[in-house]
Enzyme design. Structure first.
Site, PDB file in Angstrom:
ATOM      1  N   HIS A 189      66.190-101.904   0.862  1.00 34.80           N
ATOM      2  CA  HIS A 189      66.410-102.601  -0.046  1.00 34.80           C
ATOM      3  C   HIS A 189      67.401-103.767   0.694  1.00 34.80           C
ATOM      4  O   HIS A 189      66.770-104.958  -0.018  1.00 34.80           O
ATOM      5  CB  HIS A 189      68.239-101.919  -0.723  1.00 34.80           C
ATOM      6  N   HIS A 193      65.777-107.809  -0.093  1.00 38.73           N
ATOM      7  CA  HIS A 193      66.577-108.838  -0.325  1.00 38.73           C
ATOM      8  C   HIS A 193      66.367-109.969   1.188  1.00 38.73           C
ATOM      9  O   HIS A 193      66.940-110.921   0.646  1.00 38.73           O
ATOM     10  CB  HIS A 193      68.141-108.631  -0.799  1.00 38.73           C
ATOM     11  N   GLU A 321      70.250-113.574 -11.360  1.00 34.95           N
ATOM     12  CA  GLU A 321      70.243-113.313 -10.410  1.00 34.95           C
ATOM     13  C   GLU A 321      71.436-113.233  -9.950  1.00 34.95           C
ATOM     14  O   GLU A 321      72.099-112.394  -9.875  1.00 34.95           O
ATOM     15  CB  GLU A 321      69.052-112.644  -9.472  1.00 34.95           C
ATOM     16  N   HIS A 336      74.152-111.553 -11.914  1.00 33.16           N
ATOM     17  CA  HIS A 336      73.613-109.685 -11.484  1.00 33.16           C
ATOM     18  C   HIS A 336      74.744-109.770  -9.816  1.00 33.16           C
ATOM     19  O   HIS A 336      75.381-109.331  -9.758  1.00 33.16           O
ATOM     20  CB  HIS A 336      72.606-110.401 -10.482  1.00 33.16           C
ATOM     21  N   HIS A 340      78.035-107.475  -9.083  1.00 32.22           N
ATOM     22  CA  HIS A 340      77.874-107.041  -7.483  1.00 32.22           C
ATOM     23  C   HIS A 340      79.763-107.035  -6.828  1.00 32.22           C
ATOM     24  O   HIS A 340      80.608-106.415  -6.440  1.00 32.22           O
ATOM     25  CB  HIS A 340      76.629-107.213  -6.311  1.00 32.22           C
ATOM     26  N   HIS A 376      71.913-102.098 -12.609  1.00 32.24           N
ATOM     27  CA  HIS A 376      70.916-102.645 -12.433  1.00 32.24           C
ATOM     28  C   HIS A 376      70.233-102.913 -14.114  1.00 32.24           C
ATOM     29  O   HIS A 376      69.146-103.288 -14.155  1.00 32.24           O
ATOM     30  CB  HIS A 376      70.071-102.473 -11.892  1.00 32.24           C
TER      31      HIS A 376
HETATM   32 CU1  CUO Z   1      69.350-105.760  -5.031  1.00 32.90          CU
HETATM   33 CU2  CUO Z   1      71.173-105.322  -6.853  1.00 32.90          CU
HETATM   34  O1  CUO Z   1      71.109-104.909  -5.316  1.00 32.90           O
HETATM   35  O2  CUO Z   1      70.004-106.201  -6.359  1.00 32.90           O
END
Ligand code: CUO
Length: 653
Positions: A189, A193, A321, A336, A340, A376
Site C-alpha cells: 500500500h 501510493h 482522491e 478521500h 483519512h 474505502h
Molecule cells: Cu490507499 Cu486511502 O489509503 O488511499
C-alpha cells in the site's frame, strides 16, 4: 556496475536511519555537501535556495519528529527536498545532497523523498529498496515487540520476538487482523501510493490512468478484505458516512519514535470538525461528486467535463482522491485525503491534547484500522454508482466470436478445483528500530510474524478457436454467498470479483490448453529480500560474486504473492472462478508490448512505471459494469465459470 554501486550507497544511507546516535557516531555517509556553494549542479535552483532559507530560519521539520504526508507543511518541505534530489544534474550531486539530507533532514521525510527520487530518477532505474518494514519497523510492529527488542539490545543479546496481531478475540474485527496488519500488504500500500502520489504533478511526468488505478487498486483491496471477512464468518464491510456512528473502536498498540503511542479510538465515536475543515463542507463536496456521477458531468475550471467517456472513471478517481489532476479542487474538495485526516485526528481534532495522528495518516499503517476499509467502501460505492450509471456493456464489447472457453480447472497440491491456504511464519530484522551502542557489535534481533500463505496452483484453460489469435486471459475469483449463507446476486458477485491474473498469450486454430502458474500472477510480487540479504547480495555482486543483478523493471508495488487468494475456511469455502478470454487486437495499447515481458509482474494493480497502462479495457473488465442476467453473461462463448473451494489448512510452523 554503476547501478550496483549506487544501490549499495543508497542502502547504506537507509541503514540505521532512525538511530539517534547516528549523527554522533559520525555515520554520515559520503562526502558532506554544502548546497549553497554548488547551485549550478541543480536544474531547480529555486528550490535549493528556498530550502536553504528555511533551514537558516529554523523552519524545517525537526529530526525525530513524525512525518505525515497529509500535513500540508510536512508535505511542502518533502516536495522541496524531492525536487532538489530529482533535479541534481548527476549522480555525484545527487549522492552528496542525499548524504547531507540524511543527517540534516527529518528522517521520515528523508526516507520518503529519497524513495521518490529512486523511483523516478532515470539514472537510478531498477534500484531495489529494502522493504519498508525493515527501514521503519516502528510502523509495522507493536510497541511491546519494539520494547523487547530494545531490552535485548541493552543486554546485548540475540533475540527473536513473537509479534502478535493487536487486540483480543472479544473484538470480532481481530479475526481479520492478519490481513490489515500484514507487513507485506502495508508495504504494498505504501509503495502503490509512492508510485502514484496524490501530490504528483504532471510536469514531472504523466502517470497514465492514475485516477482509475486509485479506484481499482482500492476497489480490489475492498473485495479482498470482504473475502477475508467471509472466510471468518464476518459480514461485508459497511460504508462509513459523515452522519454514521463509527461503531468499531481501534487500539493500534504501536508507537512513534518520539511522540509515544499512536492514539486509540473508543467504540461508537462520531466525526468532529477539524479546525480547517467542517463535516458540513465535506458533505457538500460529497453531494457535488454524487451529482457529477448522476449527470455524468463534472464542473471543471473552464466549464463542464464529461464523465460519459472511457476517461470518465479516471477523472472521477482524480476528483475523489483528490490528486493534483482533479478537475476542480475548490468545488469537489479532496474527500478521500481529508477523510483519512478526519479519522486520524478524531480523538484530538483541534490538537489541544497534542496527540500525534492515528494510523490513518500514514499509508503504511492505515489498513490496520478497520475504518480504512469502511472509508474505502464509502468511496467504492460512489465509483459503483458511476459504473452503474454507464449501464451494462453492449454485447459486441464482450463477445469474441470464434473463441470458446470449453473448460477451466485449477490444480493445487494434487487437488482439483480446491485451493489450499495456511499460515506460515516469517522473520523480520529489527535492527533499524534500535539505537546502537558505539563500539559494540550489532545483535541479531528479529520479530517473528504469522502470515497468510497458500499452496501454489496452476490453471488449465481449454480453448477452441477458429483461427490463430493473440488473446488476453482474465481470471477472477468470485464469492458465492454472504456470510449469512444468502446467495449473492450476479450484480453483487461481479462487484466482489477479485482479479487473480491477466495475461496475454496465443491460441492457434483448433484445440488449445493454456497452462498458467499462480506464481506468475499479474497482481502480485514475490517476497522482497530482507534488508540484510539485499545489502549482502549487492556487496557480493560488486565483488563479482553471486547472481544478484539490477532489474530495470523491478517493482516494489504489488500485492504480496502470499495474499493472492483469501483464507477460506477449514470446510472449504465456496467460490467461483471466472475466466474471460478477449481479443488482444482490441486490448492492445499502442507503444506497450506485454507479450514477452511482464514489466515487473504486478501490472494489474500497479501499471507499468513510465509507460501506459498495458490494457486498453477499463480496469476490472468485464466485471466493472452492470451485469443484468448471469445466464446471458455465461452464454458468451469466451466466458466460463467453474466452482472452486478454498480450504484453510491451519498453521504450519
Ligand atoms: Cu490507499 Cu486511502 O489509503 O488511499
Amino acid at each position: 556496475a554503476d547501478l550496483l554501486d549506487r544501490q549499495h550507497k543508497i542502502l547504506l544511507m537507509l541503514e540505521k536511519i532512525h538511530d539517534k546516535n547516528a549523527d554522533k557516531q559520525g555515520r554520515e555517509i559520503g562526502e558532506s555537501y554544502v548546497l549553497a556553494e554548488n547551485l549550478s549542479n541543480y536544474d531547480d535552483q529555486e528550490s535549493v535556495k528556498e530550502l536553504i532559507e528555511m533551514a537558516k530560519a529554523g523552519k524545517l521539520l525537526p529530526r525525530h519528529h513524525y512525518f505525515s504526508l497529509f500535513d500540508p507543511e510536512h508535505r511542502r518541505q518533502m516536495i522541496l527536498l524531492f525536487k532538489i534530489l530529482k533535479s541534481a544534474k548527476d549522480w555525484d550531486t545527487f549522492y552528496k545532497t542525499a548524504s547531507r539530507a540524511r543527517v540534516k533532514a527529518n528522517e521520515g521525510m528523508f526516507v520518503y523523498a529519497l524513495t521518490m527520487a529512486v523511483l523516478t530518477r532515470q539514472d537510478l532505474k531498477g534500484i531495489q529498496l529494502p522493504p519498508l518494514y525493515e527501514i521503519n519497523p516502528h510502523f509495522f510492529f507493536p510497541t511491546t515487540t519494539i520494547r523487547q527488542a530494545y531490552r535485548a539490545q541493552m543486554q546485548q543479546e540475540d533475540a527473536t520476538i513473537e509479534a502478535t496481531f493487536t487486540g483480543t478475540l472479544k473484538n470480532l474485527e481481530q479475526r481479520v487482523a492478519y490481513f490489515g496488519e500484514d507487513i507485506g500488504l502495508n508495504n504494498h500500500h505504501h509503495h502503490w501510493h509512492a508510485d502514484f502520489p496524490f501530490w504528483w504533478r504532471d510536469e514531472w511526468g504523466h502517470k497514465d490512468r492514475k485516477g482509475e488505478l486509485f479506484f481499482y487498486m482500492h476497489h480490489q483491496l475492498n473485495a479482498r478484505f470482504d473475502a477475508e471477512r467471509l472466510s471468518n464468518n464476518l459480514p461485508r464491510v459497511e460504508a462509513i458516512g459523515w452522519d454514521k456512528t463509527i461503531h468499531e473502536g481501534f487500539a493500534p498498540h504501536m508507537s512513534y519514535y518520539e511522540e509515544g503511542e499512536f492514539p486509540s479510538r473508543p467504540d461508537d465515536m462520531h466525526f468532529l470538525d477539524l479546525p480547517f475543515m467542517t463535516r458540513d463542507q465535506m458533505t457538500r463536496y460529497e453531494s457535488r461528486i454524487r451529482n457529477a456521477v448522476d449527470k455524468l458531468k463534472a464542473y471543471g475550471p473552464n466549464g463542464p467535463v464529461s464523465l460519459n467517456s472511457s476517461e470518465g472513471i479516471d477523472i472521477l478517481g482524480n476528483m475523489v482522491e483528490a490528486n493534483e489532476n482533479t478537475p476542480n479542487l475548490a468545488f469537489y474538495g479532496s474527500i478521500h485525503n481529508l477523510f483519512h485526516v478526519f479519522l486520524a485526528r478524531i480523538g484530538d481534532p483541534d490538537g489541544r491534547y497534542g496527540l500525534p495522528p492515528g494510523v490513518m495518516e500514514h499509508f503504511e499503517t492505515a489498513t490496520r484500522d478497520p475504518t480504512f476499509f469502511r472509508l474505502h467502501k464509502y468511496l467504492d460505492d460512489i465509483f459503483k454508482a458511476y459504473k452503474d450509471n454507464l449501464g451494462p456493456y453492449p454485447r459486441e464489447e464482450i463477445e469474441f466470436p470464434g473463441v470458446t472457453v470449453e473448460d477451466v480447472t485449477v490444480e493445487s497440491n494434487g487437488a482439483a478445483n480446491e485451493l489450499q491456504t495456511l499460515f506460515d511464519y516469517f522473520e523480520v530484522d529489527l535492527n533499524n528500530a534500535l539505537d546502537h551502542i558505539e563500539g559494540k557489535d550489532d545483535r541479531e534481533i528479529k520479530a517473528r510474524v504469522k502470515r497468510l500463505n497458500h499452496h501454489t496452483f496452476k490453471y488449465s484453460i481449454d480453448v477452441t478457436s477458429d483461427a490463430a489469435h493473440t488473446v488476453t486471459v482474465r481470471v477472477f475469483l468470485v464469492p458465492k454467498r454472504e456470510s449469512s449463507g444468502e446467495p449473492l446476486s450476479i450484480d453483487e458477485k461481479r462487484w466482489s470479483a477479485i482479479e487473480l491474473d491477466k495475461f496475454v498469450t496465443k491460441v492457434s486454430s483448433g484445440k488449445n490448453t493454456i497452462v498458467r502458474k499462480s506464481s506468475d500472477s499479474s497482481v502480485t510480487i514475490p517476497d522482497p529480500p530482507s534488508f540484510k540479504k539485499l545489502l549482502h547480495d549487492t556487496e557480493e555482486a560488486i565483488n563479482g560474486n553471486g547472481d544478484f543483478k539490477i532489474d530495470e523493471d523491478h517493482r516494489h508495488c504489488g500485492l504480496p504473492d502470499r495474499l493472492l487468494i483469501p483464507k477460506g475456511n477449514e470446510h472449504g469455502l465456496d467460490f467461483e472462478l471466472w475466466v474471460a478470454v478477449t481479443n488482444h487486437d482490441q486490448d492492445a495499447v499502442e507503444g506497450v508490448d506485454i507479450r514477452d515481458d511482464d514489466h515487473g509482474g504486478s501490472m494489474s494493480y500497479c501499471g507499468i512505471l513510465g509507460q501506459k497502462y498495458p490494457d486498453a479495457r477499463p480496469m476490472g473488465f468485464p466485471f466493472d459494469r452492470k451485469i443484468v442476467c448471469e445466464d446471458t453473461f455465461l452464454s458468451f462463448s469466451n466466458i466460463h465459470r467453474v466452482d472452486v473451494k478454498i480450504r484453510h489448512l491451519g498453521e504450519l510452523a
